[in-house]
Design an enzyme around this catalytic site. Structure first.
Site, PDB file in Angstrom:
ATOM      1  N   LEU A 236      37.727  26.315  36.685  1.00 33.21           N
ATOM      2  CA  LEU A 236      39.138  26.101  37.954  1.00 33.21           C
ATOM      3  C   LEU A 236      39.192  26.414  38.997  1.00 33.21           C
ATOM      4  O   LEU A 236      38.491  26.928  39.452  1.00 33.21           O
ATOM      5  CB  LEU A 236      38.990  28.334  37.715  1.00 33.21           C
ATOM      6  CG  LEU A 236      38.498  29.076  35.734  1.00 33.21           C
ATOM      7  CD1 LEU A 236      39.392  30.244  36.309  1.00 33.21           C
ATOM      8  CD2 LEU A 236      40.736  28.759  35.463  1.00 33.21           C
ATOM      9  N   HIS A 237      40.124  26.045  39.075  1.00 29.71           N
ATOM     10  CA  HIS A 237      40.778  25.629  40.765  1.00 29.71           C
ATOM     11  C   HIS A 237      42.060  25.060  41.422  1.00 29.71           C
ATOM     12  O   HIS A 237      42.573  25.728  42.596  1.00 29.71           O
ATOM     13  CB  HIS A 237      39.391  24.199  41.011  1.00 29.71           C
ATOM     14  CG  HIS A 237      40.779  23.391  40.754  1.00 29.71           C
ATOM     15  ND1 HIS A 237      40.457  22.403  39.505  1.00 29.71           N
ATOM     16  CD2 HIS A 237      41.272  21.807  41.591  1.00 29.71           C
ATOM     17  CE1 HIS A 237      40.982  21.470  39.592  1.00 29.71           C
ATOM     18  NE2 HIS A 237      41.755  21.010  40.824  1.00 29.71           N
TER      19      HIS A 237
END
Ligand code: UD1
Length: 415
Positions: A236-237
């Site tokens: 996740l970014h």
């Protein structure tokens, strides 16, 4: 001249640089046999790293894993707001461009460095006899139709600045046609990121990451190819997912059921790590140092939690992705890599610019609500549909690109 700047650029550029090396060997042999024509010309290649990503784990380790040559110029730009990062790349890149005067500038993907260098090249002026370099965009035509994503802005603008557009999937051809890009600029060549995956798949099998994380079913010996225990992999970014506390927490809640079933391994992007601390979300995570099997807490607890580990290099990540039972991600490239590896993927976004991964591949778009994510995970766990490797994702995209560029450059020289 090729440009790399951020993590997802390295695996897209590496096969092109390798294909240039092969072209030069062939051209060397041909010129020894006194053949003439474009093919006999060696390509002088110059690699620019903008330094958008700079940590060992986000940049240097990829050069080693992918056998990339060291950059000929490193711009050392680093982090910043979109405006300051883009502007800084432009300022520093202009100096290199004017000094080196390449015939062709290749930009890949959709990061800020991609747009910045395309824009500088489009306005470059050497002298009245020397035309500006050709701008070549690799991974052109992808569209999420969501202009709140900085990458979408980068994609659209880079495509409209480019002279040659290499497309990874058929949706790209339709998107570019709809936007009025002349057809003769566009070529459907396949996916250079998949070239890297195919080239390094075997080497990645030798990674010891499964053993290191305690994910091997058999803990005897050093065999890297032993069966793995079931686990999920999470990345996740995206700012839209992790920069807002409520959105980030929604995603973590969507993962709770899965984390009771399997350990979820999360190599964490620096941005995401910062947000976990800032938002006080540490309760959803556990430390991956000792691994799910080696840690009494993980073995005994009902929930494994999401297990945070440092960002991984290319080969370790490829190995972890290949053996995962499920991947949950908001990355673009991972949707493609899981499709190629036939690993089910749940994308925690509202859309994708890579629709082929849903139509033919293993990808499901979950949205970002807890319910949507749970539903997509259940669907993927029960999945039986057959998947297909998309057309031209055959490990030869870079070869096609270099052949095309040689032909285009030779024609340009003669005109
Ligand atoms: C960038 C790309 C995104 C890509 C992602 C892959 C843009 C607009 N976004 O996003 O498309 O999916 O790379 O990772 O170009 N940081 C470090 N060390 C590093 C790099 C970054 O600590 O080596 C931290 C910094 O705090 C920085 C933050 O990460 O502010 C974000 O980095 P940035 O390059 O701005 O964007 P990404 O989120 O990585």
């Amino acid at each position: 001249m090729s440009i790399v700047g951020a993590r997802p650029n390295f695996m897209k550029a590496a096969p092109i640089i390798a294909a240039i090396g092969r072209h030069n060997e062939k051209a060397g042999r041909n010129s020894a046999r006194r053949q003439v024509g474009g093919i006999s010309k060696q390509i002088q290649h110059f690699l620019v790293h903008t330094g958008q990503h700079y940590d060992q784990a986000m940049s240097d380790s990829f050069f080693a894993d992918l056998n990339l040559p060291l950059p000929d110029a490193h711009l050392g730009v680093g982090s910043g707001s979109h405006a300051s990062q883009t502007a800084e790349v432009m300022k520093r890149f202009e100096e290199v461009l004017l000094r080196e005067r390449p015939d062709v500038v290749i930009v890949v993907g959709d990061v800020n460095s991609t747009l910045a260098c395309a824009l500088v090249t489009a306005k470059a002026s050497f002298d009245s006899h020397t035309p500006r370099p050709l701008i070549v965009h690799v991974e052109a035509g992808l569209r999420s139709f969501d202009r709140t994503m900085p990458e979408e802005i980068n994609r659209i603008l880079t495509d409209h600045l480019s002279d040659v557009l290499f497309v990874t999937e058929e949706s790209g051809l339709n998107n570019l046609e709809r936007e009025g890009i002349p057809k003769d600029r566009v070529r459907f060549v396949g996916n250079t990121m998949i070239d890297s995956l195919i080239a390094f798949r075997e080497k990645a099998e030798k990674s010891l990451i499964l053993k290191k994380l305690g994910l091997q079913a058999s803990m005897n010996g050093d065999r890297s190819d032993a069966e793995s225990v079931p686990y999920a992999l999470l990345t996740l970014h995206r700012p839209g997912n992790v920069d807002d506390r409520a959105s980030f927490q929604n995603i973590l809640e969507g993962l709770e059921g899965l984390s009771r079933k399997w350990p979820i391994i999360c190599p964490v992007h620096p941005r995401t790590r910062k947000r976990i601390q800032e938002f006080g979300l540490e309760g959803y995570f556990s430390d991956g140092e000792t691994g799910p099997n080696g840690n009494e807490h993980h073995r005994e607890s009902r929930s494994h939690g999401v297990i945070l580990i440092e960002p991984l290099g290319y080969l370790d990540f490829l190995c972890l992705m290949k053996h995962a039972s499920l991947v949950v991600t908001d990355s673009g490239g991972i949707q493609e890599e899981t499709t190629c590896l036939k690993v089910p993927c749940v994308t925690v976004r509202e859309n994708t610019e890579r629709p082929i991964t849903v139509k033919q591949g293993t990808n499901v778009i979950a949205g970002t609500s807890p319910k949507g994510i749970q539903k997509a995970i259940s669907r993927q766990l029960a999945r039986k549909t057959r998947t297909r490797i998309p057309p031209r994702w055959d490990g030869k995209a870079a070869e096609r690109i270099v052949e095309d560029l040689v032909r285009i450059s030779a024609a340009r020289c003669h005109s």
